[in-house]
Design a protein around this motif. Structure first.
Motif, PDB file in Angstrom:
ATOM      1  N   ALA A 158      -7.189   2.413  -9.168  1.00 16.06           N
ATOM      2  CA  ALA A 158      -7.004   1.815 -10.478  1.00 16.06           C
ATOM      3  C   ALA A 158      -5.788   0.907 -10.480  1.00 16.06           C
ATOM      4  O   ALA A 158      -5.735  -0.080 -11.186  1.00 16.06           O
ATOM      5  N   PHE A 159      -4.833   1.249  -9.688  1.00 21.74           N
ATOM      6  CA  PHE A 159      -3.571   0.541  -9.651  1.00 21.74           C
ATOM      7  C   PHE A 159      -3.757  -0.884  -9.175  1.00 21.74           C
ATOM      8  O   PHE A 159      -3.319  -1.832  -9.796  1.00 21.74           O
ATOM      9  N   SER A 160      -4.396  -1.056  -8.036  1.00 21.42           N
ATOM     10  CA  SER A 160      -4.427  -2.415  -7.520  1.00 21.42           C
ATOM     11  C   SER A 160      -5.683  -2.723  -6.732  1.00 21.42           C
ATOM     12  O   SER A 160      -5.754  -3.732  -6.056  1.00 21.42           O
ATOM     13  N   GLU A 172       3.011   5.892  -2.879  1.00 27.91           N
ATOM     14  CA  GLU A 172       4.154   6.719  -3.276  1.00 27.91           C
ATOM     15  C   GLU A 172       4.216   6.840  -4.793  1.00 27.91           C
ATOM     16  O   GLU A 172       4.515   7.915  -5.316  1.00 27.91           O
ATOM     17  N   ALA A 173       3.940   5.739  -5.488  1.00 25.66           N
ATOM     18  CA  ALA A 173       3.951   5.790  -6.949  1.00 25.66           C
ATOM     19  C   ALA A 173       2.867   6.737  -7.450  1.00 25.66           C
ATOM     20  O   ALA A 173       3.083   7.541  -8.359  1.00 25.66           O
ATOM     21  N   ALA A 174       1.701   6.640  -6.842  1.00 24.23           N
ATOM     22  CA  ALA A 174       0.606   7.518  -7.247  1.00 24.23           C
ATOM     23  C   ALA A 174       0.952   8.982  -6.969  1.00 24.23           C
ATOM     24  O   ALA A 174       0.657   9.867  -7.783  1.00 24.23           O
ATOM     25  N   ARG A 210       0.835  -1.200   0.000  1.00 22.87           N
ATOM     26  CA  ARG A 210       0.000   0.000   0.000  1.00 22.87           C
ATOM     27  C   ARG A 210       0.872   1.253   0.000  1.00 22.87           C
ATOM     28  O   ARG A 210       0.607   2.203  -0.736  1.00 22.87           O
ATOM     29  N   SER A 218      -6.260   6.987  -8.949  1.00 24.47           N
ATOM     30  CA  SER A 218      -5.066   6.337  -9.482  1.00 24.47           C
ATOM     31  C   SER A 218      -4.687   5.137  -8.640  1.00 24.47           C
ATOM     32  O   SER A 218      -4.355   4.090  -9.146  1.00 24.47           O
ATOM     33  N   ARG A 257       3.927  10.240  -6.918  1.00 20.70           N
ATOM     34  CA  ARG A 257       4.916  10.666  -7.910  1.00 20.70           C
ATOM     35  C   ARG A 257       4.211  11.027  -9.217  1.00 20.70           C
ATOM     36  O   ARG A 257       4.562  11.995  -9.881  1.00 20.70           O
ATOM     37  N   ALA A 258       3.167  10.244  -9.557  1.00 24.19           N
ATOM     38  CA  ALA A 258       2.426  10.542 -10.782  1.00 24.19           C
ATOM     39  C   ALA A 258       1.776  11.912 -10.682  1.00 24.19           C
ATOM     40  O   ALA A 258       1.811  12.707 -11.634  1.00 24.19           O
TER      41      ALA A 258
END
Lengths: 448, 354
Positions: free
Chosen positions: A428-430, A397-399, A392, A425, A401-402
């Protein structure tokens, strides 16, 4: 499960080192534990239960840590014991076991040693607002002593920022941590490995003089002056003596206070003594004074030790102490200390047996709630939660960064204003959400 | 149908994966499908970048293009296989092995060297478990890849073999005096094991390596190893070969030695079989073991220099046996029905007609 455990280790003189040593046998029965340390030496008896690994900040290997399932970091308010542990927790997220709600001493000293007061001032501002930053700046400019920086500015935030979960030992800490972040928080009873129970003889108990005892690091918040004032105002004050073990912030002042209250010669300062001697002193005492005002918020290892000796205690109704049942301790309200302390002392004289039974209730409470085996199991269960939190965190963190990338070309607004996009996001990711996970007391709320 | 192939591309790197995609696209087109490839660029370091690429994959909309529906999306590689589509089929070359079987590998594990390596590994696992089943059919290029998927993710997949590039062009010629090992020079391919084995052979075995190194340092290491082992005069370094040169080298070899560590599929095995040459491989070589029959089409040994040496000696000494096993290998290949037609049929079969 393989756990990497970062804690001060005996013989370092800190309750958290003792806590680790006491817990380790129960923990090692349930998991493979590696104790990670920067210490040059440690109590070799630890190695019967866990491998002790030294690491150097400059060249440790993440590979080593990632071979374990989870890193567990112990944070307290002392920079000497916890600065390096905190630094490691920032590099490799894990579970933080927060032994003190307030970490402002830790960070004040940490940044002071770094020659970076602006770092501390910045953190106070970031977590507590401009007033906190102003007070921090005044402290570093030697305009105010540190004690005048408001205790509400606990600065626990940096200690747990980015963690996978936090384990705390008091309701106060639990409430505070819930507000902070999106990580799981668990309340668990501080463990204590108790020596076999030795009942106090009712016949011997009722005979004076009655020994009061206080021990540990004695600062103004231990309310010893107030206790002396209460005792000094008691008509039967000569029925009591007071033994003080450990360090006192101003021994001269304390002895002068005792004299002023007509207690000269009845107060003895022993300093730090061997553990066995302190155990004997607790065993022969009648009543412990374990007051705290203000409190750093966390559960008290010293109180657990008092319970272990079946010793009744007068405590302040605040923080963790306020959650203790009335039949196990004698509580005092912070705003009415002196009269209430005096009332308890008078009550002791009129019915010492009630207090002896109170001591036994405290011992029973210790055995029921504070078992190392149960606590070790709580850690294992919570470790699973923290491990699950990892994906999670990196997904979030990836979201983020987006979204930050989007800031490069989205005019106006800031990251916060893009939260809706961020949330979608992440989902949608996981299919995972950033919902806060908040847990309650391990084993159920004892107050219910 | 309008078919999109979703794959991942490391810029400047071309290998078996890229060949597979080209061959698949050509096969689909031969079958009358309008086909194109979307190749997402991929960088796996720092480890957080993997999450970014996964997220980016989920944000693509390939349901249609220029107003025309995309009828089928074939997911081939991580993380491009996460691209959503209502009619998706997987034909997976391999999952992100650094998060699975290579995680704790002392030599090849790289994800666990990062601070958040474990968290990212767990995120990759969660994503695979949650998103791979979006496809209504999951194929893998080999049983080995399917086995890993079952073991780590509890997801069932069907192995679907495909021919190597230029399958119709391989031929058998009179055996010369070398064993052939055509593969990029890489620790995973274990050319070092072959060199160590040469030092234990009793026959004057010669091995010809063909392929470019993953790193110049590794090539230097191998050559130094051969020198130190006293076998430098029995190693031929052919470097990069043209396709024709490769076909010729296969044809004129005594046999093929191919002992990689846990290969996904192993084109070299199939190329050897098509060239009627026996294959020496190892018991931990993964995909090669789906094709090599020990003592019938080649030899399977322990991954130890002495064991490998014994196998190399046998082929070297018993040429007639080698030739017989080679013929058996070719027959086995054709017996397995490995064709592009079958691949296309499996991938494009309508839902419910699996």
């Amino acid at each position: 499960m393989k756990l990497n455990w970062f804690s001060p280790l005996p013989p370092l003189r800190t309750g958290i080192a003792d806590y680790t040593a006491a817990l380790l046998p129960a923990l090692a029965e349930r998991a493979d534990v590696a104790l990670w340390t920067r210490q040059e030496s440690w109590d070799p008896s630890l190695e019967a239960f866990a491998e002790v690994r030294r690491y150097e900040q400059a060249w440790f290997s993440y590979k080593e840590f990632n071979q374990g399932d989870l890193n567990i970091y112990h944070l307290g308010n002392n920079a000497d014991f916890h600065s390096e542990i905190w630094e490691m927790s920032r590099l490799v997220p894990g579970m933080v076991i927060l032994h003190d709600l307030s970490l402002r001493h830790l960070f004040a000293r940490y940044y002071q040693l770094q020659g970076n007061p602006a770092g501390f001032i910045g953190e106070m501002g970031r977590w507590h607002g401009p007033e906190a930053a102003a007070q921090a700046e005044s402290f570093f400019n030697a305009q105010i002593p540190f004690e005048e920086v408001s205790e509400h500015f606990t600065l626990c935030g940096p200690g747990v920022e980015g963690c996978l979960g936090t384990l705390v030992h008091s309701q106060m800490a639990f409430e505070e941590l819930r507000k902070l972040g999106s990580f799981p928080v668990l309340l668990a009873h501080l463990p204590h490995s108790a020596r076999p129970f030795v009942a106090r003889s009712p016949e011997a108990w009722g005979q004076g003089p009655f020994r009061l005892i206080v021990f540990g690091f004695i600062g103004p918040n231990r309310r010893l002056e107030q206790a002396l004032e209460a005792l000094g105002g008691l008509a039967e004050k000569d029925a009591f003596t007071l033994d003080v073990y450990g360090s006192v912030w101003d021994p001269e002042r304390l002895l002068q206070c005792a004299s002023a209250q007509g207690l000269a010669g009845r107060v003895r300062l022993h300093g730090f003594v061997p553990e066995a001697e302190l155990d004997d002193a607790l065993g022969s005492a009648h009543l412990a004074l374990n007051l705290r005002n203000p409190t750093m918020g966390e559960a008290s290892a010293s109180q657990l030790r008092i319970f272990e000796s079946s010793l009744p205690a007068i405590v302040t109704r605040t923080g963790w102490y306020g959650t203790l049942p009335e039949e196990a301790v004698a509580q005092v309200d912070p705003i009415d200390e002196v009269p209430q302390i005096r009332a308890h002392l008078a009550s002791f004289l009129s019915d010492p047996e009630r207090f002896r039974v109170m001591g036994e209730r405290g011992r029973q409470l210790l055995e029921q709630r504070h078992s190392p085996a149960q606590y070790a199991q709580d850690i294992l269960s919570f470790s699973e939660v923290c491990i699950a939190q990892g994906p999670r965190e990196v997904a979030m963190e990836a979201a983020l960064r987006a979204v930050r990338n989007g800031q490069a070309w989205i005019r106006g607004g800031d990251v916060a204003s893009n939260v809706a996009t961020l949330a979608s996001s992440v989902e949608a990711f996981s299919g995972l959400t950033s919902a806060r996970i908040v847990m309650g007391w391990a084993g159920g709320d004892p107050r219910s | 149908m309008r078919v999109l192939l979703a794959t991942t591309q490391v810029p400047f790197v071309t290998g078996g994966a890229e060949n597979l995609v080209q061959e698949l696209q050509a096969a689909l087109q031969r079958s009358g499908h309008l086909t194109d490839t979307v190749a997402l660029p991929f960088k796996w370091y720092p480890a957080e970048r993997i999450l970014d690429h996964m997220l980016a994959s989920r944000m693509y909309d390939l349901t249609e293009s220029s107003g025309h529906a995309v009828d089928l999306l074939v997911g081939l590689k991580f993380p491009a296989y996460f691209i959503p589509h209502p009619n998706k089929v997987m034909w997976i070359m391999h999952q992100h092995r650094s998060a699975y079987d290579l995680w704790a590998h002392p030599q090849f594990g790289d994800l666990l060297t990062w601070p958040k390596g474990r968290m990212i590994r767990n995120a990759i696992h969660e994503a695979d478990c949650a998103l791979l089943p979006e496809a209504h059919r999951i194929f893998t290029i080999s049983k080995r890849v399917a086995e890993r998927m079952r073991h780590y993710c509890d997801i069932e997949a069907t192995p679907l073999y495909h021919p190597p590039k230029m399958a119709d062009s391989f031929f058998c010629g009179p055996a010369g005096d070398y064993l052939f090992y055509p593969s990029r020079l890489s620790p995973l391919k274990r050319q070092d094991l072959v060199i160590q084995a040469l030092a234990h052979t009793s026959q004057p075995v010669v091995v010809a390596f063909a392929g470019t190194p993953d790193s110049s340092e590794y090539e230097v290491q191998l050559k130094a190893m051969a020198q130190e082992a006293g076998v430098a005069d029995r190693v031929i370094w052919l470097g990069r070969l043209s396709e024709e040169e490769k076909l010729d080298r296969y044809a004129k070899s005594v046999g093929v030695v191919f002992p990689p560590w846990d290969e996904d599929y192993g084109y070299i095995t199939l190329e050897a079989m098509l060239s009627e040459k026996p294959v020496i491989t190892c018991s931990d070589s993964g995909g090669t073991l789906e094709f090599v029959l020990d003592g019938k089409t080649g030899l399977v040994t322990e991954p130890l220099p002495e064991s490998l040496a014994g196998a190399m000696d046998l082929l070297w000494e018993k040429r007639a046996v080698a030739a017989e096993w080679g013929k058996a290998g070719r027959a086995r290949y054709y017996g397995l029905g490995i064709t592009w037609e079958r691949v296309v049929q499996s991938l494009t079969a309508p839902r419910g007609h699996e």
